[in-house]
Design an enzyme around this catalytic site. Sequence first.
Site, PDB file in Angstrom:
ATOM      1  N   ARG A 127     -28.874 -20.940 -15.015  1.00  0.00           N
ATOM      2  CA  ARG A 127     -28.127 -19.749 -15.448  1.00  0.00           C
ATOM      3  C   ARG A 127     -26.694 -19.811 -14.931  1.00  0.00           C
ATOM      4  NH1 ARG A 127     -30.813 -14.415 -13.799  1.00  0.00           N
ATOM      5  NH2 ARG A 127     -32.170 -14.810 -15.578  1.00  0.00           N
ATOM      6  N   ASP A 165     -42.052  -8.806 -14.850  1.00  0.00           N
ATOM      7  CA  ASP A 165     -41.029  -9.321 -13.949  1.00  0.00           C
ATOM      8  C   ASP A 165     -41.146  -8.579 -12.622  1.00  0.00           C
ATOM      9  OD1 ASP A 165     -38.951 -10.919 -13.268  1.00  0.00           O
ATOM     10  OD2 ASP A 165     -37.426  -9.876 -14.447  1.00  0.00           O
ATOM     11  N   THR A 222     -39.543 -13.230  -7.183  1.00  0.00           N
ATOM     12  CA  THR A 222     -38.641 -14.007  -6.333  1.00  0.00           C
ATOM     13  C   THR A 222     -39.255 -14.181  -4.945  1.00  0.00           C
ATOM     14  OG1 THR A 222     -37.529 -11.921  -5.874  1.00  0.00           O
ATOM     15  CG2 THR A 222     -36.484 -13.366  -7.481  1.00  0.00           C
ATOM     16  N   LYS A 272     -37.746 -18.472 -15.231  1.00  0.00           N
ATOM     17  CA  LYS A 272     -39.073 -17.852 -15.270  1.00  0.00           C
ATOM     18  C   LYS A 272     -39.254 -17.062 -16.576  1.00  0.00           C
ATOM     19  CE  LYS A 272     -38.464 -15.768 -11.183  1.00  0.00           C
ATOM     20  NZ  LYS A 272     -37.188 -16.330 -10.736  1.00  0.00           N
ATOM     21  N   THR A 273     -38.263 -16.247 -16.924  1.00  0.00           N
ATOM     22  CA  THR A 273     -38.354 -15.469 -18.165  1.00  0.00           C
ATOM     23  C   THR A 273     -38.339 -16.404 -19.378  1.00  0.00           C
ATOM     24  OG1 THR A 273     -37.133 -13.712 -17.049  1.00  0.00           O
ATOM     25  CG2 THR A 273     -37.366 -13.525 -19.433  1.00  0.00           C
TER      26      THR A 273
END
Length: 345
Positions: A224, A116, A165, A70-71
């Site tokens: 990640r 965020d 989330t 997302k980032t």
Amino acid sequence: MARERIVSGAEQPEDKFQAAMSPALRPRMLTEYIGQGELIEKVRIAVAAAKQRGEPMEHVLLSGPPGLGKTTLAYIIAEEMTGVAPKITSGPALVKPADLVGILTNLKAGDVLFIDEIHRLSRVVEEYLYPAMENYSIDVVMDSGAHAQVMTIPLQPFTLIGATTRTGLISGPMRSRFGIAHHLSYYSPADLLKIVSRSAELLKLPADKDALLQIASRSRGTPRVANRLLRRVRDFAVVRSEGKVTMEVLDQALGLEAIDQLGLDALDRRFLAVMARDYDGGPVGIEAMAATMGEERDTLEDVVEPFLLQIGFIRRTPKGRQMTAAAYQHLGLDKPAEKEDGSLF
Ligand code: ADE
């Protein structure tokens, strides 16, 4: 409870350190982005259209478990639209409307603002954002008491990218103000293989393809995690096999981390074991699980549960979470007899 968890999608200090030390593994442009095809296509079209019109891109809401990009996508959109990094803040950092004023009034035309954990904005801050998103203006109260005056301050047109989330915690009015709202799904092993192969190349790390495929399939569908496993295995490879990533070093490295064939780690297995042992396989509420395990409810809800749901190891029922036969089999436990109605207990 502080715990280093190699298969957690949540960002860990090591990730930031590695990001500073290694060549950037994150894709910087849309053309480099692997996976999330539907979302990338929507973004590609929105970026091109906005550029043609000479306007900022519409606001984007990205939801999904941690570690799915997302980032990264916010950085890519900012890079594609303006060539500069997004301005970054988070829901918990914005306590009162005044915290937003400085950020919003400092935005330049076309800037990307990334918030965020946007589901953690307080109601007042959330409502303060609405006119900023809709009309690029905010109301500021000057003075107080009888002399109070409301001044409307115009803002430069900008793009808000919100990440969460928890899709379920975004209010209807908030969601309706985003032009694009997309839930990121876990990556397929094929896409993760492409991602770790690209990362191995960037790190100049020789690696057997079957070892990379193992990393891909043991990364809980999360880039990640895949990149973190790759760096762990790289350390092992340096010490044990002259720098080459082979199946042998991979098994040793992941064995030490207690990551199993499906990518489940000790916390995932403990979650299932507690559910089986203390709650007869469920249904059990998340609060009860968190209390029994001594873990944060958020960790269980954001990181552990979504993946176990995805691979069919637990299911949601109106009375709580329940373990499936596949989970019992994976843990090597006997599945309790089925009741007549087909449920397990
Ligand atoms: N590295 C991490 N996530 C990635 C992605 N989605 N595409 C390419 N490289 C990545």
